[in-house]
Design an enzyme around this catalytic site. Structure first.
Site, PDB file in Angstrom:
ATOM      1  N   PRO A  72       0.858  -1.194   0.000  1.00  0.00           N
ATOM      2  CA  PRO A  72       0.000   0.000   0.000  1.00  0.00           C
ATOM      3  C   PRO A  72       0.893   1.243   0.000  1.00  0.00           C
ATOM      4  CG  PRO A  72      -0.561  -1.508   1.790  1.00  0.00           C
ATOM      5  CD  PRO A  72       0.760  -1.943   1.257  1.00  0.00           C
ATOM      6  N   ASP A 111       5.961   3.130   1.543  1.00  0.00           N
ATOM      7  CA  ASP A 111       5.026   2.133   2.076  1.00  0.00           C
ATOM      8  C   ASP A 111       4.186   2.813   3.161  1.00  0.00           C
ATOM      9  OD1 ASP A 111       3.737   0.034   3.354  1.00  0.00           O
ATOM     10  OD2 ASP A 111       5.422  -1.346   3.127  1.00  0.00           O
ATOM     11  N   HIS A 112       2.902   2.978   2.873  1.00  0.00           N
ATOM     12  CA  HIS A 112       2.049   3.743   3.785  1.00  0.00           C
ATOM     13  C   HIS A 112       1.731   2.976   5.064  1.00  0.00           C
ATOM     14  CE1 HIS A 112      -0.057   7.284   4.694  1.00  0.00           C
ATOM     15  NE2 HIS A 112      -0.604   7.524   3.524  1.00  0.00           N
ATOM     16  N   ARG A 113       2.085   1.706   5.118  1.00  0.00           N
ATOM     17  CA  ARG A 113       1.917   0.969   6.369  1.00  0.00           C
ATOM     18  C   ARG A 113       2.958   1.404   7.389  1.00  0.00           C
ATOM     19  NH1 ARG A 113       2.290  -4.890   3.667  1.00  0.00           N
ATOM     20  NH2 ARG A 113       4.106  -3.778   2.847  1.00  0.00           N
TER      21      ARG A 113
END
Length: 408
Positions: free
Chosen positions: A201, A379-381
């Site tokens: 994500p 990485d948006h996590r």
């Protein structure tokens, strides 16, 4: 006499592609001399002879091999004569999938010899009227009994057969105008990496860097570096140096993500991967311990590794263990802003494009300047947009004051 096998060389590699024989079949070879090049999805690997003697080649250039396959034998002429027949049997390849599929289909079409047709007289009469062979009808009634509806369905299918045949002919005609090109080992690896990257994500942050001072320093230093040190200096070593400093101040970008344990693995080293164009596809070379190297040394490393990529002598160890990756499409001259794919399992990637002349507005005054566009995809996590902006601003800070970088 010994076999030369395609052994497990680590990195999860299970197969390879026989690229080139370096010696002729039946020639004499020396122990440890390279006799064969096998392309894996990481690099081209030289396979050495295990002992001195005469070589009997088993595989051919262009063959695909798996770990454990026999590539050749080395021994005396008498020994090789004894194994020639076994080698031929060993190399009997499985039938191509298309041939096997046709054979299986042909076998499947063979009806059982004593197959019984269950159908009442009325159904048999209808089948005769509609010219339907009851042996080709699958019954849907009790115990497989054929019904009138079964016969009518088959009859309707027969009327559609010409159209189906016509469609098949059209598809065959289209296929004749299409060339199917098998993926090389490198492209297979790229495909797998891109599929892995696509599962992340991600989001992107874009900005522009005033590269006026960077341009001035490069113009001043590059001729001297080439003349005195033999180094071709470009923007890239400065970008790497600035990025490393930014990573030190924003350590979550120098990391990978363990999905199973839901942990961020923050790296304490700075191995900067660089996307490099190669004849057989994209490779990622690694500038190890970039934080411990000068701009000149980084430029030397880039030049050395890029030459290895071009002549396909790059090793697997020189393309692994990135902590962060940079892709520079500016050297190709195209693009303004682009969204790069994260080099899995890194957390982020920096994409830079070409430094170009553009108007710059400062204190309400427009003046000509030089701009370096960049994109940080992350990485948006693991990190948020605000952190990406801070990371990007740190890179900007150092590249807009490159004198500071030269002191590092």
């Amino acid at each position: 006499m010994k076999e030369i096998k395609f052994v497990d060389i680590g990195e999860g590699i299970t197969e390879g592609h026989v690229q080139k024989w370096l010696v002729a079949d039946g020639s004499d070879v020396k122990e440890d001399s390279a006799v064969l090049q096998v392309e894996t999805d990481k690099a081209v690997v030289n396979i050495p002879a295990p002992l001195s003697g005469r070589i009997k080649e088993v595989v051919k250039e262009g063959d695909d091999v798996k770990v454990g396959d026999t590539l050749a034998f080395v021994g005396t002429p008498e020994e090789l004569a004894n194994i020639s027949q076994n080698a031929a049997q060993h190399q009997e390849k499985p039938k191509p999938a298309s041939v096997a599929a046709k054979e299986n289909a042909a076998q499947a079409k063979q009806p059982a010899a004593a197959e019984e047709v269950l159908a009442p007289p009325s159904v048999r009469k209808l089948a005769e009227e509609l010219k339907v062979d009851l042996k080709s009808v699958k019954g849907t009634g009790p115990h497989g009994r054929i019904t009138q509806d079964d016969v009518k369905r088959v009859a309707a299918g027969s009327r559609q057969a010409p159209q189906v045949q016509q469609n098949a002919q059209q598809q065959a005609q289209q296929s004749s105008n299409i060339e199917r090109v098998p993926l090389s080992q490198t492209r297979k690896a790229i495909a797998r990496n891109m599929e892995a990257s696509w599962t992340i994500p991600r989001a992107s942050h874009m900005d522009l860097i005033n590269a006026e001072e960077l341009y001035n320093i490069l113009q001043k230093e590059k001729n001297e570096a080439l003349k005195e040190l033999g180094v071709k200096l470009s923007y890239l070593p400065f970008i790497i140096k600035a990025t490393v400093q930014a990573l030190k101040e924003n350590p979550k970008f120098n990391a990978s993500y363990d999905k199973d344990r839901q942990e961020v693995l923050v790296k304490k080293y700075y191995n900067i991967g660089l996307a490099a164009e190669a004849p057989d596809g994209l490779k990622v070379i690694v500038i190890r311990d970039s934080d411990k190297k000068s701009i000149i040394q980084i430029a030397k490393d880039i030049d050395e590794l890029h030459k290895k990529v071009l002549d396909q002598t790059i090793s697997i160890s020189e393309m692994r263990d990135t902590s962060f990756t940079i892709t520079n499409v500016g050297s190709l001259g195209g693009g303004f802003l682009a969204i790069p794919m994260i080099n899995y399992p890194d957390v982020a990637i920096l994409g830079v494009t070409m430094v170009r002349d553009m108007p710059i507005v400062e204190d309400g005054v427009v003046k000509p300047g030089r701009i370096l566009p960049f994109t940080v995809t992350f990485d948006h996590r693991v990190v948020d947009g605000a952190e990406a902006v801070k990371f990007g601003n740190t890179i900007k800070k150092y590249l807009e004051d490159p004198d500071f970088l030269e002191m590092l």
